[in-house]
Enzyme design. Structure first.
Site, short mmCIF file in Angstrom:
data_model
loop_
_atom_site.label_atom_id
_atom_site.label_comp_id
_atom_site.label_asym_id
_atom_site.label_seq_id
_atom_site.Cartn_x
_atom_site.Cartn_y
_atom_site.Cartn_z
N LYS A 13 145.43 -22.20 95.98
CA LYS A 13 143.96 -21.81 94.93
C LYS A 13 143.63 -23.27 94.61
O LYS A 13 142.27 -23.37 94.49
CB LYS A 13 144.74 -21.28 93.64
CG LYS A 13 145.37 -19.72 93.92
CD LYS A 13 145.74 -19.08 92.71
CE LYS A 13 146.83 -19.73 91.82
NZ LYS A 13 147.97 -19.86 92.43
N ARG A 88 146.14 -14.24 84.98
CA ARG A 88 147.69 -14.04 85.59
C ARG A 88 148.31 -12.65 85.10
O ARG A 88 149.19 -12.33 85.62
CB ARG A 88 148.50 -14.86 84.98
CG ARG A 88 148.44 -16.63 85.81
CD ARG A 88 149.03 -16.48 86.91
NE ARG A 88 150.01 -17.81 87.01
CZ ARG A 88 149.73 -19.12 87.16
NH1 ARG A 88 148.54 -19.45 87.23
NH2 ARG A 88 150.88 -19.69 87.47
N ARG A 127 155.83 -30.08 97.83
CA ARG A 127 154.74 -30.64 97.08
C ARG A 127 155.24 -31.59 96.09
O ARG A 127 156.23 -31.53 95.38
CB ARG A 127 154.09 -29.21 96.28
CG ARG A 127 152.85 -29.68 95.47
CD ARG A 127 151.94 -28.59 95.42
NE ARG A 127 152.36 -27.67 94.49
CZ ARG A 127 151.69 -26.56 93.91
NH1 ARG A 127 150.56 -26.41 94.59
NH2 ARG A 127 151.92 -25.99 93.08
N ARG A 162 157.52 -31.51 90.25
CA ARG A 162 157.10 -30.89 89.10
C ARG A 162 158.76 -30.09 88.77
O ARG A 162 159.06 -29.52 89.44
CB ARG A 162 156.25 -29.93 89.27
CG ARG A 162 154.86 -30.39 88.95
CD ARG A 162 153.78 -29.55 89.16
NE ARG A 162 153.98 -28.05 88.77
CZ ARG A 162 153.03 -27.23 89.09
NH1 ARG A 162 151.76 -27.36 89.63
NH2 ARG A 162 153.04 -25.93 88.81
N ARG A 173 159.05 -18.09 89.55
CA ARG A 173 157.59 -18.00 89.71
C ARG A 173 156.97 -16.86 90.72
O ARG A 173 156.05 -16.20 90.50
CB ARG A 173 157.10 -19.28 89.88
CG ARG A 173 156.96 -20.34 88.72
CD ARG A 173 156.74 -21.49 89.34
NE ARG A 173 155.52 -21.83 89.57
CZ ARG A 173 155.15 -22.95 90.37
NH1 ARG A 173 155.85 -23.78 90.88
NH2 ARG A 173 153.48 -23.17 90.71
P1 AMP Z 1 150.27 -23.28 88.09
O1 AMP Z 1 150.13 -24.67 88.04
O2 AMP Z 1 148.85 -22.29 87.95
O3 AMP Z 1 151.12 -22.72 88.87
O4 AMP Z 1 150.78 -22.94 86.64
C1 AMP Z 1 151.98 -23.73 86.25
C2 AMP Z 1 152.58 -23.03 84.88
O5 AMP Z 1 151.68 -22.74 83.67
C3 AMP Z 1 152.92 -21.21 85.36
O6 AMP Z 1 153.89 -21.27 85.72
C4 AMP Z 1 152.75 -20.97 83.71
O7 AMP Z 1 153.95 -21.06 83.04
C5 AMP Z 1 151.74 -21.65 83.36
N1 AMP Z 1 150.30 -20.95 83.35
C6 AMP Z 1 149.40 -21.23 84.13
N2 AMP Z 1 148.33 -20.45 84.12
C7 AMP Z 1 148.88 -19.52 83.26
C8 AMP Z 1 148.06 -18.06 82.84
N3 AMP Z 1 147.18 -17.88 83.05
N4 AMP Z 1 148.89 -17.36 81.95
C9 AMP Z 1 150.16 -17.82 81.50
N5 AMP Z 1 150.88 -18.80 81.97
C10 AMP Z 1 150.13 -19.76 82.87
#
Ligand code: AMP
Length: 217
Positions: A13, A88, A127, A162, A173
């Site tokens: 994404k 999400r 990554r 990370r 996740r």
């Molecule tokens: P990402 O980098 O988009 O994979 O996001 C990393 C982490 O941030 C996720 O595993 C969630 O803990 C949190 N997060 C990111 N976007 C959201 C969202 N829209 N709703 C809830 N948690 C989020």
């Protein structure tokens, strides 16, 4: 261009949003980047989000909606935006619909990026991310290593794995994605704004999105 990018962690994404932003002038808004920045800064949002994030769980909807509402009200969003990692959950999608109505906005497209699970697992475990909150550049130890081991090409910051990209957190996740986020595919299909792509090539996905937007007029 007002666009949502849907897809499991590791589907690409961020990469697609980056390319579309460079091409269109729209701003990329990544809730994951904003939340990681808040954790790093140690502010109130970061304190509340940290434990959920390190376990690979979603941060509560209310926190994310508050941050999105203030972000979408910022002037740079007038040029269009690409939502990367948001919404999400179904409640987030419903709240976003209400927010759009309040701000007089209409969604152009929700892009569902489907990538096979083995490709996703391989991408996530290899990554690496620049730990500088203002940079957060993404590398891959196999396909896109930095020029100097462990050092960001863009800002000179440290490149790290990370905390939520350990095998356990990744599994968590992916389960969270299947339970909470995958239902959004049907949600946006029913609204008639869904485009599903099954390519692993960023260029092909960007071309498909661009063609669909042109088709929509
Ligand atoms: P990402 O980098 O988009 O994979 O996001 C990393 C982490 O941030 C996720 O595993 C969630 O803990 C949190 N997060 C990111 N976007 C959201 C969202 N829209 N709703 C809830 N948690 C989020």
């Amino acid at each position: 261009m007002k666009l949502i990018l849907l897809g499991a962690p590791g589907a690409g994404k961020g990469t697609i949003a980056n390319l579309l932003a460079a091409q269109s002038g729209a701003v990329q808004i990544s809730t994951g980047d904003i939340l990681r920045g808040a954790v790093e800064a140690g502010n109130e949002l970061g304190k509340q989000a940290q434990a959920f994030m390190s376990r690979g769980e979603l941060v509560p909807d209310e926190l994310v909606m508050d941050l999105m509402e203030s972000r979408l009200r910022e002037p740079d969003c007038a040029q269009g935006f690409l939502l990367d990692g948001f919404p999400r959950t179904i409640p987030q999608a419903q709240a976003l619909g209400e927010l759009f109505a309040k701000l007089g906005l209409a969604l152009d497209l929700a892009v569902n990026i489907e990538v096979p699970r083995d490709v996703i697992l391989d991408r996530l475990t290899t990554r690496r991310t620049c730990e500088n909150p203002a940079c957060q550049a993404i590398y891959n130890i196999k396909s896109k290593p930095p020029q100097v081991d462990g050092v960001c090409d863009k800002c000179g910051g440290n490149i790290v794995q990370r905390a939520d990209e350990t095998t356990d957190a990744i599994a968590h996740r992916l389960r969270t994605y299947a339970d909470k986020t995958a239902p959004l595919i049907d949600y946006y299909e029913q609204l008639g704004v869904l485009l599903t792509t099954r390519s692993t090539s960023s260029e092909d996905i960007v071309a498909a999105v661009t063609a669909q937007l042109a088709d929509n007029g």
